[in-house]
Design an enzyme around this catalytic site. Structure first.
Site, PDB file in Angstrom:
ATOM      1  N   TRP A 356       0.821  -1.216   0.000  1.00 45.40           N
ATOM      2  CA  TRP A 356       0.000   0.000   0.000  1.00 45.40           C
ATOM      3  C   TRP A 356       0.850   1.260   0.000  1.00 45.40           C
ATOM      4  CZ3 TRP A 356      -2.040   2.077   5.282  1.00 45.40           C
ATOM      5  CH2 TRP A 356      -1.062   1.950   6.260  1.00 45.40           C
ATOM      6  N   ASP A 357       2.177   1.107  -0.140  1.00 44.16           N
ATOM      7  CA  ASP A 357       3.067   2.230   0.137  1.00 44.16           C
ATOM      8  C   ASP A 357       2.943   3.378  -0.849  1.00 44.16           C
ATOM      9  OD1 ASP A 357       5.429   1.156   2.305  1.00 44.16           O
ATOM     10  OD2 ASP A 357       4.203  -0.335   1.303  1.00 44.16           O
ATOM     11  N   GLU A 495       0.762  -4.918  12.136  1.00 45.33           N
ATOM     12  CA  GLU A 495       0.895  -6.345  11.850  1.00 45.33           C
ATOM     13  C   GLU A 495       1.238  -7.175  13.076  1.00 45.33           C
ATOM     14  OE1 GLU A 495       3.646  -6.613   8.609  1.00 45.33           O
ATOM     15  OE2 GLU A 495       2.220  -5.782   7.170  1.00 45.33           O
ATOM     16  N   LYS A 613       3.157  -2.508  16.461  1.00 45.13           N
ATOM     17  CA  LYS A 613       4.413  -2.364  15.716  1.00 45.13           C
ATOM     18  C   LYS A 613       4.526  -0.976  15.113  1.00 45.13           C
ATOM     19  CE  LYS A 613       6.802  -4.348  11.692  1.00 45.13           C
ATOM     20  NZ  LYS A 613       6.706  -5.328  10.588  1.00 45.13           N
ATOM     21  N   GLN A 614       3.383  -0.421  14.685  1.00 45.97           N
ATOM     22  CA  GLN A 614       3.393   0.847  13.985  1.00 45.97           C
ATOM     23  C   GLN A 614       2.092   1.591  14.247  1.00 45.97           C
ATOM     24  OE1 GLN A 614       3.384  -1.767  10.461  1.00 45.97           O
ATOM     25  NE2 GLN A 614       2.362  -0.065   9.448  1.00 45.97           N
TER      26      GLN A 614
END
Length: 805
Positions: A356-357, A495, A613-614
């Site tokens: 998706w970047d 994730e 994680k993010q």
């Protein structure tokens, strides 16, 4: 040849054996079609070995192999970007001495310089070898003027009369081995290798992949312009070794140039023999200087689309470096080639697959190089039918885009990931990140806002947005007990949470980011039909077979989606996140291995804990303007004022490990109008993601392109406050106090604007050559900015911004 701008250079002043692999990725060259890691040519001359110091990577964008592999007892067919034959092995030896290697000489001087404005990588060495002083100037490029061409040039300074042996290698026996933990999925991919060569230094290679229709031809040519030489060749383990002897001329100079041309699939003739001939025919006749000049001029035209300068040299340095890698990955040479946007550039990280970047690149591409943004949109649009098919197979409507994509449009997420700490296989469920569809819709909408292209809206943009909206409308299920629509069994951007603790099946319910972006997409779908002319709307409805009552259902789902609030104040990450165990603070702040690996090695799981994680929830605060978020929440019937916003942001910031490169750039954007000091701190850390990383970091596998583009996006969209809307360009700057002066240019609906932040104001000037005025909205009002006109926008204080957020 133009002198490079020293402010636009990446320079390493010393040799560091332990940092070579990271530098190979940092200094990689590309043109949107080819990508070449900055591997030392002399390292490729030695017999192949398990050398952790160097990795020769050469890639063709989007050229994937889908050969099956046995992984954890399963036969897995998954696309992986192919490491092409290495054409640039080059070294020399004195008489019968050893072949030159940096680790076997007494190094007197070392400098490696990447010139961002020209796309040329230079290495300047001075060393003592067998009592002789040797100077080596290496220059290399991947041509931004010619899509299939890469060139290496060595200029050696040696004592006149010295006898040398020269060796060059075309290595067809390469393997995909850039990421050690992925070795079960990788290995040798090239098959049916065949070679041609002659005494003048020309050589060619042909190869095929597991899919016999995927074919390659490569040609190389060695040139010694001042001293023509005869070359003899041997073949050893799919390595064509060409060697010659020579004597250094009276000038003390020996120039060696090596060109490589790559052709794949339909670019090459049908037979391998003819393909090798054609590749040799396409080798350039021009010398290195002419080839570099043509590439430099192409780079200079590209840079005109950004025109970024800053008084802070380190800031300008980092932003130019990030833009450089963006333009190496997606360039004018990419257009029309059906290529996506790989998060590590065209290298082996994440197998070169597409996630998706592009979401982080689109706001920049759409306002600086809209033709490149359109190219990425075409990649998604070309896979729309496959996304529709995937939705049908799942019993759903619309289009279900895969989390990881490559050539076919099918899901490419590997089913297993190897934990290097335990040696065990961990199931990978991240294919459930359905929010990828909203990212595709968001990007399509950004391109329409930037261009106001009605044909786009009636065509690819409208189709993509509506089909993703239909997917959300069919995935969301009405819960009568809550009188809300629920989206269950998905994974958000974080994730580290794939399922509920001890659950039999993966997936989470009502991820806040997923549901908010689903509501946003459903709103846009209705807006697409409302914006189009009656004829275009009718044609789009007919083409997509939109039923009369569908738009009303989209609205009902968008307004009825459930969001997991805690105590009506805090937006949770997903339903039940607040019930998970509190994590150890050492996990958040201590020095430790990657958390999911560490916990799995202890037979534990991140799924059990309130840590991420993010940035996950904060993605919505980064992506959607405050007004848009408020409108969505109000239509849903949720209250979320500034106090709730601050409470939510603080809660999630305290639980992020920032083990994703995207996390800190997202936090910088989310906090820009809330906490200027914290935003700038995160931003500074994000700028250093690759340039400031240690030698053993993940940068070895490829640069973090999403974070790089995100840094440019945060600067333009948050700090300078540039926002694209239907009724014009909105400019509401929120620069941190530390950001004093910066300037850039952008394009909005075919009009060029120059923005300059200085002395407490943001100046906006319309280019003289603009054909019409630009509608601008800003805190003090609105105007139509005509060609050559300027506007001064006062910068609000952090206190003023805080009061209005």
């Amino acid at each position: 040849m133009a002198e490079p701008d020293t402010r636009c250079q990446i320079v390493f002043e010393h040799y560091d054996r332990g940092d070579e692999r990271r530098r190979e990725a940092l200094l990689a060259l590309g043109n949107g079609v080819l990508s070449w890691r900055a591997n030392a040519p002399e390292a490729s001359v030695m017999p192949r070995a398990d050398d952790s110091q160097h990795y020769a990577g050469f890639y063709r964008a989007g050229w994937y192999d889908e050969a099956p592999r046995e992984v954890n007892g399963d036969s897995v067919q998954m696309a992986a970007l192919v490491n092409l034959p290495d054409p640039f092995g080059l070294s020399f030896a004195l008489d019968d001495g050893d072949w030159f290697s940096l680790d076997r000489v007494e190094l007197q001087h070392y400098q490696q310089t990447l010139s961002l404005d020209t796309g040329v990588l230079e290495r300047h060495l001075e060393f003592d070898l067998a009592e002789y002083r040797v100077r080596l100037l290496e220059r290399r490029l991947v041509s931004m003027a010619t899509p299939n061409l890469a060139v290496l040039r060595w200029e050696l300074q040696l004592p006149p009369g010295l006898k040398l042996r020269l060796r060059t290698v075309l290595d067809g026996g390469v393997r995909n081995a850039g990421v050690r933990r992925n070795r079960a999925y990788e290995g040798r991919r090239l098959q049916h290798l065949a070679f041609d060569h002659d005494e003048k230094g020309a050589a060619a290679l042909s190869a095929r992949l597991h899919n016999q229709r995927r074919r390659l031809a490569m040609a190389t040519e060695i040139r010694t312009p001042e001293q023509p030489l005869q070359w003899r060749a041997t073949l050893d383990d799919h390595r064509l070794i060409q060697q010659t002897d020579c004597t250094v001329a009276d000038s003390g100079r020996l120039i060696i140039e090596k060109c490589a041309v790559v052709l794949v699939d339909e670019e090459r003739p049908a037979t391998d023999e003819d393909a090798r001939v054609e590749a040799q025919r396409q080798l350039p006749c021009d010398g290195y200087e002419q080839l570099e000049q043509a590439s430099t001029e192409a780079w200079q035209r590209l840079w005109q689309g950004l025109a970024l300068t800053a008084d802070d040299s380190q800031l300008q340095h980092a932003l130019h470096f990030h833009a450089f890698h963006l333009l190496q990955t997606v360039s004018p040479l990419s257009v029309g080639r059906d290529l996506g946007f790989p998060p590590r550039g065209w290298m082996e990280g994440y197998y070169g697959q597409v996630f998706w970047d592009e979401l982080f690149a689109y706001p920049i591409l759409a306002t600086h190089w809209p033709e490149l943004a359109r190219s990425l949109l075409d990649y998604r649009y070309a896979r729309l039918d496959k996304a529709r098919e995937r939705a049908r197979r799942a019993g759903l409507r619309g289009a279900m885009f895969p989390w990881r994509s490559a050539r076919t449009g099918e899901e490419e997420t590997p089913p297993w990931q190897c934990n290097p700490m335990s040696g065990r296989w961990m199931a990978d469920h991240t294919r459930l990140q359905r929010h990828i569809g909203s990212a595709v819709a968001y990007d399509a909408w950004q391109l329409y806002l930037a261009t106001a292209d009605e044909a786009l809206l009636a065509g690819p943009v409208g189709e993509l947005i509506i089909e993703v909206a239909r997917f959300w409308a069919s995935l969301a299920q009405f819960d009568a007990s809550r009188q809300r629509y629920l989206i269950c069994g998905v994974i958000g951007p974080d994730e580290y949470h794939n399922s509920y603790p001890d659950a039999a099946e993966p997936g989470l319910n009502n991820n806040t980011y997923t549901n908010l972006m689903a509501a946003w997409t459903l709103d846009r779908a209705r807006q697409v039909l409302a914006l189009l002319s009656e004829a275009d709307a009718a044609a789009l409805r007919q083409r997509l077979k939109v039923e009369p009552d569908e738009p009303e259902h989209w609205q009902a789902v968008a307004e009825g989606l459930y969001l997991p609030f805690v105590d009506d104040q805090l937006l949770s990450q997903f339903e039940g996140f607040d019930k998970l165990e509190a994590p150890s603070q050492e996990w958040l702040h201590g020095d430790r291995p990657r958390l999911d690996w560490m916990l799995e090695a202890r037979h534990d799981s991140c799924d059990r804990y309130q840590l991420t994680k993010q940035a996950d929830v904060l993605m919505a605060y980064h992506l959607l303007p405050r007004q848009t978020r408020q409108q969505i929440l109000e239509r849903m019937g949720y209250r979320h004022d500034s106090a709730c916003t601050r409470h939510t942001v603080a809660y999630h910031l305290a639980r992020i490990t920032h083990e994703s490169s995207l996390s800190k750039v997202v936090c910088a954007g989310a906090l820009a109008a809330i906490d200027s000091e914290a935003s700038w701190s995160y931003y500074q850390q994000a700028l250093a993601t690759d340039l400031g990383s240690p030698g053993n970091s993940g940068t070895q596998e490829g640069i973090h392109l999403g974070a790089m583009c995100g840094s440019l996006d945060v600067m333009q969209r948050h700090y300078l406050g540039v926002r694209l809307e239907l009724d014009g360009l909105y400019i509401f700057p929120s620069p941190p106090p530390e950001l004093q002066q910066i300037a850039l240019s952008l394009v909005f609906r075919q009009a060029r604007l120059n923005l300059q932040l200085a002395d407490g104001s943001l100046w906006v000037r319309a280019a003289d050559e603009n054909s019409g005025s630009v509608p601008l909205h800003y805190a003090q009002g609105r105007c139509q900015l005509g060609p050559g006109e300027s506007l001064e926008i006062a910068i609000p204080t952090p206190q003023d911004r805080s009061a209005t957020h």
